[in-house]
Scaffold this active site. Structure first.
Site, PDB file in Angstrom:
ATOM      1  N   ILE A   1      33.881  16.203 -22.931  1.00 18.75           N
ATOM      2  CA  ILE A   1      32.786  15.645 -22.132  1.00 18.75           C
ATOM      3  C   ILE A   1      33.057  14.156 -21.913  1.00 18.75           C
ATOM      4  CG2 ILE A   1      30.319  15.113 -22.111  1.00 18.75           C
ATOM      5  CD1 ILE A   1      29.881  17.704 -23.680  1.00 18.75           C
TER       6      ILE A   1
ATOM      7  N   GLN B   1      40.443  34.015  -9.187  1.00 24.33           N
ATOM      8  CA  GLN B   1      39.719  33.341  -8.095  1.00 24.33           C
ATOM      9  C   GLN B   1      39.795  31.821  -8.221  1.00 24.33           C
ATOM     10  OE1 GLN B   1      38.653  34.914  -5.434  1.00 24.33           O
ATOM     11  NE2 GLN B   1      39.523  36.718  -6.439  1.00 24.33           N
TER      12      GLN B   1
ATOM     13  N   HIS C   1      34.617  24.884 -13.000  1.00 22.10           N
ATOM     14  CA  HIS C   1      33.834  25.424 -14.097  1.00 22.10           C
ATOM     15  C   HIS C   1      33.763  26.945 -13.939  1.00 22.10           C
ATOM     16  CE1 HIS C   1      30.866  25.577 -17.261  1.00 22.10           C
ATOM     17  NE2 HIS C   1      30.176  26.394 -16.506  1.00 22.10           N
TER      18      HIS C   1
ATOM     19  N   GLY D   1      46.805  25.211 -18.577  1.00 23.64           N
ATOM     20  CA  GLY D   1      47.103  24.501 -17.332  1.00 23.64           C
ATOM     21  C   GLY D   1      47.399  25.385 -16.135  1.00 23.64           C
TER      22      GLY D   1
HETATM   23  N1  NHR Z   1      31.878  15.223 -18.157  1.00 21.10           N
HETATM   24  C1  NHR Z   1      30.800  14.938 -17.441  1.00 21.10           C
HETATM   25  N2  NHR Z   1      30.204  13.767 -17.679  1.00 21.10           N
HETATM   26  N3  NHR Z   1      30.289  15.768 -16.502  1.00 21.10           N
HETATM   27  C2  NHR Z   1      30.887  16.947 -16.288  1.00 21.10           C
HETATM   28  O1  NHR Z   1      30.380  17.741 -15.355  1.00 21.10           O
HETATM   29  C3  NHR Z   1      32.030  17.326 -17.021  1.00 21.10           C
HETATM   30  C4  NHR Z   1      32.508  16.413 -17.970  1.00 21.10           C
HETATM   31  C5  NHR Z   1      33.626  16.706 -18.761  1.00 21.10           C
HETATM   32  C6  NHR Z   1      34.246  17.915 -18.629  1.00 21.10           C
HETATM   33  C7  NHR Z   1      34.401  20.192 -17.717  1.00 21.10           C
HETATM   34  C8  NHR Z   1      33.542  21.168 -18.480  1.00 21.10           C
HETATM   35  C9  NHR Z   1      33.180  22.439 -17.835  1.00 21.10           C
HETATM   36  O2  NHR Z   1      33.646  22.752 -16.739  1.00 21.10           O
HETATM   37  C10 NHR Z   1      33.765  18.857 -17.717  1.00 21.10           C
HETATM   38  C11 NHR Z   1      32.669  18.552 -16.899  1.00 21.10           C
HETATM   39  C12 NHR Z   1      33.975  20.459 -22.104  1.00 21.10           C
HETATM   40  C13 NHR Z   1      32.709  20.677 -22.632  1.00 21.10           C
HETATM   41  C14 NHR Z   1      32.441  20.482 -24.098  1.00 21.10           C
HETATM   42  O3  NHR Z   1      31.370  20.809 -24.592  1.00 21.10           O
HETATM   43  C15 NHR Z   1      31.709  21.069 -21.769  1.00 21.10           C
HETATM   44  C16 NHR Z   1      31.976  21.203 -20.422  1.00 21.10           C
HETATM   45  C17 NHR Z   1      33.256  20.981 -19.907  1.00 21.10           C
HETATM   46  C18 NHR Z   1      34.249  20.608 -20.762  1.00 21.10           C
HETATM   47  N4  NHR Z   1      33.402  19.899 -24.850  1.00 21.10           N
HETATM   48  C19 NHR Z   1      33.324  19.582 -26.269  1.00 21.10           C
HETATM   49  C20 NHR Z   1      33.037  18.075 -26.478  1.00 21.10           C
HETATM   50  O4  NHR Z   1      32.464  17.752 -27.521  1.00 21.10           O
HETATM   51  C21 NHR Z   1      34.613  19.893 -26.968  1.00 21.10           C
HETATM   52  C22 NHR Z   1      35.022  21.315 -26.875  1.00 21.10           C
HETATM   53  C23 NHR Z   1      36.492  21.564 -27.224  1.00 21.10           C
HETATM   54  O5  NHR Z   1      37.232  20.601 -27.487  1.00 21.10           O
HETATM   55  O6  NHR Z   1      36.893  22.740 -27.208  1.00 21.10           O
HETATM   56  O7  NHR Z   1      33.456  17.254 -25.625  1.00 21.10           O
HETATM   57  O8  NHR Z   1      32.399  23.197 -18.430  1.00 21.10           O
HETATM   58  C1  GAR Z   2      39.630  27.819 -16.773  1.00 19.27           C
HETATM   59  O1  GAR Z   2      39.011  29.076 -16.732  1.00 19.27           O
HETATM   60  C2  GAR Z   2      38.627  26.739 -16.460  1.00 19.27           C
HETATM   61  O2  GAR Z   2      37.682  27.101 -15.497  1.00 19.27           O
HETATM   62  C3  GAR Z   2      37.972  26.576 -17.803  1.00 19.27           C
HETATM   63  O3  GAR Z   2      38.990  26.704 -18.753  1.00 19.27           O
HETATM   64  C4  GAR Z   2      40.058  27.471 -18.189  1.00 19.27           C
HETATM   65  C5  GAR Z   2      41.295  26.629 -18.203  1.00 19.27           C
HETATM   66  O4  GAR Z   2      42.405  27.377 -17.833  1.00 19.27           O
HETATM   67  N1  GAR Z   2      37.320  25.329 -17.920  1.00 19.27           N
HETATM   68  C6  GAR Z   2      36.356  25.135 -18.787  1.00 19.27           C
HETATM   69  O5  GAR Z   2      35.919  26.008 -19.506  1.00 19.27           O
HETATM   70  C7  GAR Z   2      35.817  23.744 -18.847  1.00 19.27           C
HETATM   71  N2  GAR Z   2      34.793  23.702 -19.829  1.00 19.27           N
HETATM   72  P1  GAR Z   2      43.753  26.672 -17.404  1.00 19.27           P
HETATM   73  O6  GAR Z   2      44.065  25.653 -18.493  1.00 19.27           O
HETATM   74  O7  GAR Z   2      44.753  27.786 -17.406  1.00 19.27           O
HETATM   75  O8  GAR Z   2      43.538  26.054 -16.073  1.00 19.27           O
END
Ligand code: NHR
Ligand code: GAR
Length: 221
Positions: A89, A170, A106, A12
């Site tokens: 997701i 950043q 991201h 966080g």
């Molecule tokens: N949902 C949508 N529909 N669109 C986006 O752009 C999203 C989203 C949900 C989350 C953040 C994200 C990122 O910044 C985000 C963007 C989780 C996964 C993932 O594969 C991918 C991208 C992002 C967050 N999650 C797995 C799943 O099955 C679980 C992985 C885990 O629990 O560690 O959901 O990249």
């Molecule tokens: C951050 O680097 C963020 O960009 C990334 O996880 C970290 C969370 O750090 N997000 C993702 O990878 C989403 N798929 P934080 O919990 O310290 O903010």
């Protein structure tokens, strides 16, 4: 006063940066995690912010999890929902519900390296610059309109933790800036999907390129 709900899954630190930014006109109403052990929940509670856990493991499908998440979020009637290291997701229905008021950070220069393990993939690919992107969330993962990006160099000898730390520093600058712009109603999503910043640019525009090291090692890449 506009209301913000922040979703986290772990440490966080981005949530913390947004809380510490004390953005005028904004109140962080709640921090919600899908993981009961998310470190960031303690920081939020210590700062008098309501916390909640909606554990994805308690739901049989993404649809039912997302419906429960919507219910928990909407109790706070947020103007903006912020994904800050949120790792699930989200379904199209969830994203549609918060269309135009759902931001994500991201850890890559999108559209490069959408998805997971961005720092490892950047190192493996040999790119010389990497960074982070704040974008509006749309149903297609990591493809929504870009608000702000920050660029960092990839340095010789970098490993995943070193590169991640450079990017994270950043992230903590650009995410509060993006939220500030949203709250000030300065972000306009054009029909083309481009985001335009209304009004005079602040000290920071939509692209942050921190000064490179003066050693010259990276100046000629
Ligand atoms: N949902 C949508 N529909 N669109 C986006 O752009 C999203 C989203 C949900 C989350 C953040 C994200 C990122 O910044 C985000 C963007 C989780 C996964 C993932 O594969 C991918 C991208 C992002 C967050 N999650 C797995 C799943 O099955 C679980 C992985 C885990 O629990 O560690 O959901 O990249
Ligand atoms: C951050 O680097 C963020 O960009 C990334 O996880 C970290 C969370 O750090 N997000 C993702 O990878 C989403 N798929 P934080 O919990 O310290 O903010």
């Amino acid at each position: 006063m506009k209301s913000i709900v922040i979703l986290i899954s772990g440490r966080g630190s981005n949530m913390e940066a947004i809380v510490r930014a004390a953005i005028p006109g904004a109140r962080i109403r709640a921090v919600i995690s899908n993981r009961p052990d998310a470190g960031g929940l303690a920081f939020a509670a210590e700062h008098g912010i309501a916390t909640a856990v909606v554990d994805h493991k308690g739901y049989a499908s993404r649809e039912t999890f997302d419906a429960a998440l919507i219910e928990a979020i909407d109790a706070w009637r947020p103007d903006l929902v912020v994904l800050a290291g949120f790792m699930r997701i989200l379904t199209d229905d969830f994203v549609d519900h918060y269309r135009g008021r759902l931001l994500n950070i991201h850890p890559s220069l999108l559209p490069a390296f959408a998805g997971l393990h961005t720092h490892r993939r950047a190192l493996e690919s040999g790119v010389r610059v990497h960074g982070a992107t704040v974008h509006f969330v749309t149903p297609t993962l990591d493809c929504g309109p870009v608000v702000i990006q920050a660029v960092v160099p990839v340095l010789p000898g970098d490993d995943e933790p070193a590169l991640a730390a450079r990017v994270l520093a950043q992230e903590h600058q650009i995410y509060p800036q993006a939220v500030r712009w949203f709250i000030a109603e300065r972000l306009v999503i054009e029909p083309t999907g481009r985001v335009v910043l209304r009004g005079e640019a602040d000290d920071v525009t939509g692209c942050v390129v921190p000064p490179l090291d003066a050693s010259g090692d990276v100046g000629s890449c």
